[in-house]
Design a protein around this motif. Structure first.
Motif, mmCIF file in Angstrom:
data_model
loop_
_atom_site.group_PDB
_atom_site.id
_atom_site.type_symbol
_atom_site.label_atom_id
_atom_site.label_comp_id
_atom_site.label_asym_id
_atom_site.label_seq_id
_atom_site.Cartn_x
_atom_site.Cartn_y
_atom_site.Cartn_z
ATOM 1 N N PHE A 76 0.829 -1.206 0.000
ATOM 2 C CA PHE A 76 0.000 0.000 0.000
ATOM 3 C C PHE A 76 0.862 1.253 0.000
ATOM 4 O O PHE A 76 0.564 2.231 -0.710
ATOM 5 C CB PHE A 76 -0.927 0.012 1.213
ATOM 6 C CG PHE A 76 -1.664 1.311 1.389
ATOM 7 C CD1 PHE A 76 -2.743 1.627 0.568
ATOM 8 C CD2 PHE A 76 -1.275 2.230 2.357
ATOM 9 C CE1 PHE A 76 -3.418 2.838 0.715
ATOM 10 C CE2 PHE A 76 -1.943 3.432 2.510
ATOM 11 C CZ PHE A 76 -3.013 3.727 1.687
ATOM 12 N N LEU A 77 1.944 1.254 0.774
ATOM 13 C CA LEU A 77 2.837 2.409 0.802
ATOM 14 C C LEU A 77 3.501 2.618 -0.551
ATOM 15 O O LEU A 77 3.728 3.756 -0.974
ATOM 16 C CB LEU A 77 3.896 2.229 1.895
ATOM 17 C CG LEU A 77 3.384 2.274 3.335
ATOM 18 C CD1 LEU A 77 4.504 1.975 4.311
ATOM 19 C CD2 LEU A 77 2.757 3.625 3.648
ATOM 20 N N GLU A 78 3.825 1.511 -1.232
ATOM 21 C CA GLU A 78 4.386 1.637 -2.572
ATOM 22 C C GLU A 78 3.361 2.217 -3.537
ATOM 23 O O GLU A 78 3.709 3.015 -4.420
ATOM 24 C CB GLU A 78 4.868 0.274 -3.070
ATOM 25 C CG GLU A 78 6.070 -0.269 -2.302
ATOM 26 C CD GLU A 78 6.458 -1.653 -2.765
ATOM 27 O OE1 GLU A 78 5.692 -2.254 -3.556
ATOM 28 O OE2 GLU A 78 7.523 -2.137 -2.349
ATOM 29 N N LEU A 79 2.104 1.825 -3.392
ATOM 30 C CA LEU A 79 1.048 2.363 -4.251
ATOM 31 C C LEU A 79 0.722 3.801 -3.887
ATOM 32 O O LEU A 79 0.345 4.604 -4.754
ATOM 33 C CB LEU A 79 -0.205 1.485 -4.123
ATOM 34 C CG LEU A 79 -1.450 1.914 -4.916
ATOM 35 C CD1 LEU A 79 -1.170 1.834 -6.413
ATOM 36 C CD2 LEU A 79 -2.644 1.035 -4.552
ATOM 37 N N PHE A 80 0.900 4.155 -2.637
ATOM 38 C CA PHE A 80 0.539 5.480 -2.144
ATOM 39 C C PHE A 80 1.336 6.578 -2.839
ATOM 40 O O PHE A 80 0.834 7.694 -3.036
ATOM 41 C CB PHE A 80 0.765 5.537 -0.627
ATOM 42 C CG PHE A 80 0.160 6.742 0.037
ATOM 43 C CD1 PHE A 80 -1.183 6.775 0.340
ATOM 44 C CD2 PHE A 80 0.941 7.838 0.351
ATOM 45 C CE1 PHE A 80 -1.750 7.879 0.956
ATOM 46 C CE2 PHE A 80 0.388 8.952 0.961
ATOM 47 C CZ PHE A 80 -0.963 8.963 1.265
ATOM 48 N N VAL A 81 2.584 6.277 -3.222
ATOM 49 C CA VAL A 81 3.422 7.292 -3.852
ATOM 50 C C VAL A 81 2.910 7.667 -5.236
ATOM 51 O O VAL A 81 3.341 8.678 -5.810
ATOM 52 C CB VAL A 81 4.886 6.814 -3.941
ATOM 53 C CG1 VAL A 81 5.435 6.519 -2.562
ATOM 54 C CG2 VAL A 81 5.012 5.583 -4.835
#
Length: 314
Positions: A131-136
């Protein structure tokens, strides 16, 4: 003795014909290398002229020339107007204050999240990492609007607290100002620190950490004496990247910034669109560009050291 072992047998590699073949092969190889180098140079020139020229080089050259344009030709009038404005020092001070507060807190949060995800894995940690990777990939102004819908004076959380505690007014009213801008930038840019920090942790030799723990080192001692000295290039690269992106942030400032919160990007935008003073706006943009390129050069240097350290570790 066999004729194969006779010392008078000629060495095929020493014959003039073999020397000629070796020379021809070396010349052919050198010619092929030169052709590849020339082809690479032509490809680079093509990219510079066709791709980078109209998209990057020409706009930057026009920006610099516009900042040097005066009433009677080339002049430093725009820079004099920019730095001579009494509000400029306040704008730069506000920019640096928000930059260090937001990027500093985002870096600390990003390193803490990466440490938790890597060294204290829990159920769902992999999903949070994805999710953090997608958040960027999200636009920054989307985070600002999300915070407004949640924590604004008419947001769901604020209205819920008002009804729960029977308050006369919504209890949360801090988003449109420094507090909201810093909160939004911390939320948005912390994941940019998580990914490089996780990549740096992945290069660590776990045996060193286990050896330190077996010798009685506490968790904080292991973190500051073992992990941090080995992983600092990746952490520093992520932190500098966070500072670089936060410096150039505009969407969050445009949504959550108040009329009294003027940073350098907002001042440049106002000079160009409200005051219609394009040379002064260009001068401010050049100043900001120099700051960004300085941070980027520092990021490249630290990132190069991180790559060398990873190569030595292997």
């Amino acid at each position: 003795m066999s004729s194969l072992s006779t010392p008078d047998t000629p060495n095929p590699l020493g014959t003039p014909a073999a020397d000629v073949r070796r020379s021809a092969s070396a010349a052919s190889h050198a010619a092929a290398v030169k052709r590849r180098e020339r082809a690479a140079q032509w490809h680079l020139l093509f990219i510079a002229v066709v791709v980078l020229g109209p998209l990057v080089i020409y706009p930057l050259v026009r920006l610099v020339l516009l900042s040097l344009t005066g009433p009677h030709g080339l002049s430093l009038h725009a820079y004099s107007a920019f730095f001579g404005n009494p509000e400029t020092s306040g704008v730069i001070g506000t920019t640096l204050w928000i930059l260090f507060a937001s990027a500093g807190l985002a870096s600390l949060l990003g390193v803490a999240l990466a440490s938790l995800l890597f060294f204290k894995p829990f159920p769902g940690a992999r999903m949070i990492t994805r999710f953090l990777e997608l958040f960027v990939a999200f636009p920054s102004f989307l985070v600002a609007f999300t915070l407004i819908f949640l924590y604004g004076s008419q947001g769901s959380v604020s209205i819920g607290l008002q009804r729960l505690f029977h308050l006369q007014a919504p209890p949360l009213d801090f988003l449109f100002g420094v507090g909201g801008v810093i909160l939004a930038e911390v939320v948005f840019y912390a994941p940019f620190v998580v990914r490089p920090t996780l990549a740096s942790f992945a290069t660590l030799d776990i045996r060193l950490i286990e050896a330190a723990r077996s010798l009685g080192a506490s968790g904080w001692m292991v973190a500051f004496k073992v992990i941090l000295p080995l992983a600092w290039p990746g952490i520093a690269a992520g932190t500098i990247l966070c500072f670089l992106l936060t410096l150039n942030e505009f969407g969050i400032l445009l949504v959550l910034g108040s009329a009294h919160l003027i940073t350098l990007p907002v001042a440049i935008y106002s000079s160009a669109t409200v005051d219609l003073d394009l040379p002064t706006a260009a001068a401010g943009a050049v100043v900001m560009l120099i700051m960004s390129l300085s941070l980027y050069a520092l990021y490249r240097q630290v990132n190069r050291r991180k790559v060398k350290g990873a190569g030595y570790g292997r």
